[in-house]
Every structure is written in structure tokens, then in C-alpha cells.
Enzyme design. Structure first.
Site, PDB file in Angstrom:
ATOM      1  N   ASP A   1      44.003  39.725  36.667  1.00  0.00           N
ATOM      2  CA  ASP A   1      45.074  39.781  36.753  1.00  0.00           C
ATOM      3  C   ASP A   1      45.867  38.951  36.357  1.00  0.00           C
ATOM      4  OD1 ASP A   1      47.223  40.712  38.779  1.00  0.00           O
ATOM      5  OD2 ASP A   1      46.628  39.492  40.232  1.00  0.00           O
TER       6      ASP A   1
ATOM      7  N   HIS B   1      49.540  43.875  28.974  1.00  0.00           N
ATOM      8  CA  HIS B   1      48.340  44.718  28.918  1.00  0.00           C
ATOM      9  C   HIS B   1      47.598  44.938  27.626  1.00  0.00           C
ATOM     10  CE1 HIS B   1      49.231  45.675  33.289  1.00  0.00           C
ATOM     11  NE2 HIS B   1      50.227  46.622  32.938  1.00  0.00           N
TER      12      HIS B   1
ATOM     13  N   LEU C   1      23.728  43.777  27.069  1.00  0.00           N
ATOM     14  CA  LEU C   1      24.612  43.234  28.432  1.00  0.00           C
ATOM     15  C   LEU C   1      24.977  44.939  28.875  1.00  0.00           C
ATOM     16  CD1 LEU C   1      26.948  41.527  29.707  1.00  0.00           C
ATOM     17  CD2 LEU C   1      28.386  42.573  28.151  1.00  0.00           C
TER      18      LEU C   1
END
Ligand code: IPE
Ligand code: MG
Length: 231
Positions: A2, A19, A113
Site C-alpha cells: 500500500d 504504481h 521461492l
């Protein structure tokens, strides 16, 4: 993740550039997670609620996701990352779904991962969908109501097969879960920071990891019990 919009506003830039800057943080965080030996990293990229943002912002984000996947997939694959996407993916454009399918297929056999990206995801939606599946099985007679337990339920959730999160990190100053992995987060440590997502770098990630390692995970037991079994 956020704070992209506020980061851009602080610089008198349009939200979209926030963004874009956020994608760089994503890239860095994946690298840090892998380097620190984190086994699973789940990123909340776009929530069920984010559909209500202005049309241009939503379409800008969708374009950014397609671009980022196109650009990053080779390297992610090279680094042995296994990708998975969760959420109501039917709501995404055909081109984004195509990229998602390609990314999951290509990295399927990777053993590094485990990177999950939540897109058009909502924790309540996830629970409701799992309930529908189980209810159907009960109606058809292949499942008995009394056989439903935590494990059976979790197996129908989007994160089935991925361990529950140990640590939740939220940037941008709010102290909320905002409809993320409601079921899976039941026992997670929660760590909040005012740092805006585009400024989330390796040192902030390390701060969050140190917070986690300083915690004793008791899962309802006493501290003495935990020490006795050494976990
Ligand atoms: C990123 O931050 C979250 C996404 C949906 C990509 P925000 O866009 O929510 O940033 P703020 O909260 O407006 O600063
Ligand atoms: Mg926000």
C-alpha cells in the site's frame, strides 16, 4: 503493498507513476525474499475492492501487470521461482490470463521461492467459494457434514498446498488486513510500517524479518512448553 498513490502525490506525479515505482519494489522484494531464505512470498497486488477505483487506474494497473509479467518472467524462471496466482482470475482480461497461465506453466517444476500473486482476490470471496465446493459435495453425498474440518476446508481455499503465512507485512501506515488471506492469517505475526510501498527496500524488509524472528510462536501453548520441544 500500500502507498503507491500517496508516494506519487508527494511528488506531484500521477498515481500511475506510483504504481510503476511499486513494480520496482516488487522486484527487489522478491530478490530479498529469495536471498533471505524465505520459502513463500505472497503479494497482494489487486483486491476484489480495487475494481471500484477509477476506470483508467484499473486499466493502467492491468496493463502494468501484463507488462511486468512479460518483462520479468525469464528472470524469475532463471532464478527458480515458482509462480502461482490466486483470486477471481475469470474477471481478468484474456491477455492477462494468458500471461498468468504461461507464467504458472513455465515455472511449475521450479523448486525455489514460491511466489504467489493475489489478483482480484478477496479473503471473503475465497471462503465463500470454498464453502460452495464443500456444500456441493455434501449435496451430492460424496462428503459428510461431520467430516468437514479445518484441513478439508483449507484444501478448497486458493492457497491450498501453500503453508500458512507466518508474517504479514503491510506498508502505507494503515493497520488493517483489508480482506487479504482471512483464513490463513489466523496465526500470522502482523507487522505494519508507515513506509510507502515504492520505498519498501531491503532494509525495511529486514526490519520486518527481525521483528518476526524476535517473536516466540506459541500457537496456544505456554512459553515453557514451546521451549521444551525446542520450536
Ligand atoms: C497500491 O497502493 C495498491 C494497489 C492497488 C496497487 P495504493 O494505490 O492503494 O496507494 P495509496 O493508498 O493511494 O497511497
Ligand atoms: Mg491504498
Amino acid at each position: 503493498m500500500d502507498g503507491n498513490g500517496r508516494w506519487a502525490k508527494d511528488r506531484n506525479q500521477p498515481r500511475h507513476s506510483g504504481h510503476r515505482a511499486g513494480v520496482i519494489s516488487v522486484r527487489q522484494s522478491i530478490k530479498t525474499a529469495a536471498e533471505r531464505g524465505v520459502e513463500c512470498l505472497t503479494l497482494f497486488a489487486f483486491s476484489s475492492e480495487n475494481w471500484s477505483r477509477p476506470k483508467e487506474e484499473v486499466s493502467g494497473l492491468m496493463k502494468l501487470f501484463v507488462e511486468a509479467l512479460r518483462r520479468e518472467l525469464d528472470e524469475l524462471h532463471f532464478n527458480d521461482v515458482k509462480l502461482k496466482f490466486i483470486g477471481n482470475l475469470d474477471l481478468l482480461s484474456a491477455s492477462l490470463r494468458g500471461k498468468i497461465f504461461e507464467a504458472e506453466q513455465r515455472t511449475e517444476a521450479n523448486t525455489g521461492l514460491r511466489l504467489t500473486i493475489a489478483m482480484a482476490y478477496g479473503g471473503r470471496w475465497d471462503i465463500v467459494e470454498a464453502t460452495k465446493v464443500l456444500t456441493r459435495q455434501v449435496t451430492e453425498g460424496s462428503l459428510q457434514i461431520n467430516d468437514i474440518n479445518d484441513e478439508i476446508f483449507a484444501a478448497e481455499l486458493q492457497m491450498a498446498g501453500v503453508p500458512y503465512p507466518d508474517l504479514l507485512i503491510r506498508t502505507g501506515g494503515e493497520q488493517r488486513i483489508s480482506n487479504f488471506l482471512l483464513w490463513g492469517l489466523a496465526y500470522a505475526e502482523l507487522w505494519f510500517t508507515d513506509v510507502l510501498w515504492p520505498e519498501f527496500d531491503q532494509s525495511v524488509f529486514d526490519e520486518a524479518l527481525s521483528y518476526y524472528t524476535s517473536k516466540q510462536r506459541r500457537f496456544g501453548h505456554t512459553g515453557d512448553q514451546v521451549k521444551a520441544v525446542g520450536c
